[in-house]
Design a protein around this motif. Structure first.
Motif, mmCIF file in Angstrom:
data_model
loop_
_atom_site.group_PDB
_atom_site.id
_atom_site.type_symbol
_atom_site.label_atom_id
_atom_site.label_comp_id
_atom_site.label_asym_id
_atom_site.label_seq_id
_atom_site.Cartn_x
_atom_site.Cartn_y
_atom_site.Cartn_z
ATOM 1 N N ARG A 33 1.299 -1.219 -0.651
ATOM 2 C CA ARG A 33 0.268 -0.106 0.168
ATOM 3 C C ARG A 33 1.547 1.447 -0.047
ATOM 4 O O ARG A 33 0.753 2.577 0.316
ATOM 5 N N GLY A 34 2.098 1.270 -0.023
ATOM 6 C CA GLY A 34 2.862 2.580 -0.074
ATOM 7 C C GLY A 34 2.714 2.928 -1.633
ATOM 8 O O GLY A 34 1.975 3.203 -2.547
ATOM 9 N N ASP A 35 2.732 5.388 -1.478
ATOM 10 C CA ASP A 35 3.214 5.120 -2.743
ATOM 11 C C ASP A 35 3.975 4.803 -3.581
ATOM 12 O O ASP A 35 2.981 4.779 -5.259
ATOM 13 N N ARG A 36 4.949 4.438 -3.560
ATOM 14 C CA ARG A 36 5.551 3.960 -4.779
ATOM 15 C C ARG A 36 6.373 2.523 -3.556
ATOM 16 O O ARG A 36 6.435 2.718 -2.297
ATOM 17 N N VAL A 37 6.067 0.884 -4.296
ATOM 18 C CA VAL A 37 6.397 0.039 -4.118
ATOM 19 C C VAL A 37 7.373 -0.374 -5.397
ATOM 20 O O VAL A 37 7.898 -0.303 -6.064
ATOM 21 N N ILE A 38 8.756 -0.698 -4.046
ATOM 22 C CA ILE A 38 10.266 -1.383 -4.550
ATOM 23 C C ILE A 38 10.072 -2.868 -4.107
ATOM 24 O O ILE A 38 9.994 -3.328 -3.420
ATOM 25 N N ALA A 39 10.558 -3.317 -5.658
ATOM 26 C CA ALA A 39 10.427 -4.553 -5.817
ATOM 27 C C ALA A 39 12.028 -5.819 -6.630
ATOM 28 O O ALA A 39 12.695 -4.735 -6.561
#
Length: 406
Positions: free
Chosen positions: A151-157
């Motif tokens: 649910r982050g504003d940006r999601v790092i994978a």
């Protein structure tokens, strides 16, 4: 000089930058381990960009290092799933973000993300989260536990392969996902940093004569790592009159003894046992890569991220790997990329003939072609996996959020 109303209006719509902003990263503890070292690398880059860099977490060996370059440490216990503790953490973060005017919170654990969601919503701060490296099955079983990270504003994978189960389960829009692979130590895995004496000592220890080329397979000798397919590939290559090549399996060979015995027995049955060296754990993997002519990562099942593929290319070695999990994302190979950009080969898992063909292609390269491919591999690894590039890519994520405020 007076500023006109038009100039003032234009100034208000200029995008924000990291200079003067405050970014807080949250880790479980500042222990000396890869994720925290990467976090401090990002903090160091933030300080150089004129950003206030805060790292929150329990104490650890890297606190002093953080402070040495101007980073700030906030003692913060977040490795918990106790509901009362999570609520207290949310309240503490809410107060801290408001008082310190934190612009971006980067939560790197599920508990931290759960608390940070509440606090950032209350303060209109941005939230960045990191998805963990999980197999698809574990990601599904842990979906509720990991939901806050989605649910982050940006999601790092770390790879699209590892991100896909979370994307599907939580319907994360692709424009919120950024793929940033894990960093490797480019100074340790640098062909110019490995002396010929280290390579010679390792070849002698392995019992490999001078002039014999090495096909290196790093990693634990285990069924899911697919070393059994090398036996068939070696037989095919031997039938095609391949000479002067030894297959070295460098990795722990004590945990799956039945598989190791089956591997040896299969090599004997195929008449290629003399071509193999199962050397066990290697304490100097940089020298092992430097000794190799080609690095083969023949996984039969997806690894979490496939560090050996990155390390092999960092050491300027062509890589042959399989089309499983995140491995293809970490190699440049046709048809996804043009032939002239190739840094390795991608083959079907378990396809020994295709594996043999790829190994043969590497060993058949003349010296100029090999040097060119090796140079591209090192350059690609530096671009994809160096701590400097990982930090820069993360700062780009932060900048995109601040620019959106304009």
């Amino acid at each position: 000089m007076a500023i006109s109303a038009a100039d003032a209006e234009g100034a208000r719509v200029l995008p924000r930058t990291l200079a003067g902003a405050t970014v807080m990263q949250i880790v479980p503890a500042l222990a000396d381990e890869p994720m925290v070292r990467e976090t401090l690398g990002i903090a160091h880059a933030l300080v150089h960009a004129g950003t206030r860099a805060i790292v929150a977490g329990e104490p650890g060996a890297l606190v002093d290092h953080l402070k040495s370059f101007g980073g700030e440490w906030l003692p913060f216990t977040n490795a918990t799933w106790s509901p009362p503790r999570l609520r207290r953490n949310a309240e503490a973060l809410d107060t801290f973000i408001a008082q310190e005017r934190v612009d971006i919170v980067h939560a790197k654990s599920p508990g931290a993300a759960w608390s940070a969601l509440i606090a950032t919503d209350r303060n209109s701060a941005w939230l960045v989260t990191d998805l963990p490296d999980l197999t698809p099955r574990r990601a599904w079983l842990s979906s509720l536990y990991l939901g806050s990270l989605a649910r982050g504003d940006r999601v790092i994978a770390r790879s699209m392969f590892n991100a896909q189960p979370m994307i599907d389960r939580h319907r994360i829009p692709l424009d919120r996902i950024t793929i940033i692979p894990r960093a490797i130590d480019m100074q340790k895995f640098d062909p110019n940093a490995v002396t010929p004496q280290r390579v010679a000592a390792l070849r002698q220890h392995w019992g490999i004569p001078s002039g014999v080329r090495i096909v290196l397979t790093p990693g634990r000798v285990a069924p899911w790592n697919g070393q059994i397919s090398l036996v068939e590939a070696a037989r095919v290559l031997a039938q095609n009159r391949m000479r002067g090549v030894t297959f070295v399996l460098a990795g722990d060979d004590t945990r799956h003894r039945r598989y190791v015995r089956a591997l040896r027995k299969h090599a004997q049955a195929e008449g290629v046992d003399s071509l193999f060296r199962i050397v066990g754990h290697c304490s100097d993997m940089a020298a092992a890569y430097a000794a190799a002519d080609v690095v083969v990562v023949p996984n039969a099942a997806p690894p979490l991220y496939g560090r050996a593929v990155a390390e092999g290319q960092a050491m300027a070695r062509p890589v042959v790997t399989t089309a499983v999990g995140p491995l293809p994302e970490n190699v440049i190979a046709p048809p996804r990329m043009p032939e002239e950009l190739r840094t390795g080969w991608i083959v079907k898992p378990g396809d020994s003939i295709e594996l043999a063909r790829a190994i043969s292609s590497v060993l058949a390269l003349d010296a100029p072609a090999y040097r060119a491919l090796a140079g591209r591999a090192r350059q690609f690894a530096d671009y994809m996996f160096s701590p400097r590039r990982i930090a820069a890519a993360t700062l780009d994520v932060y900048s995109s959020l601040l620019e959106a405020e304009g």
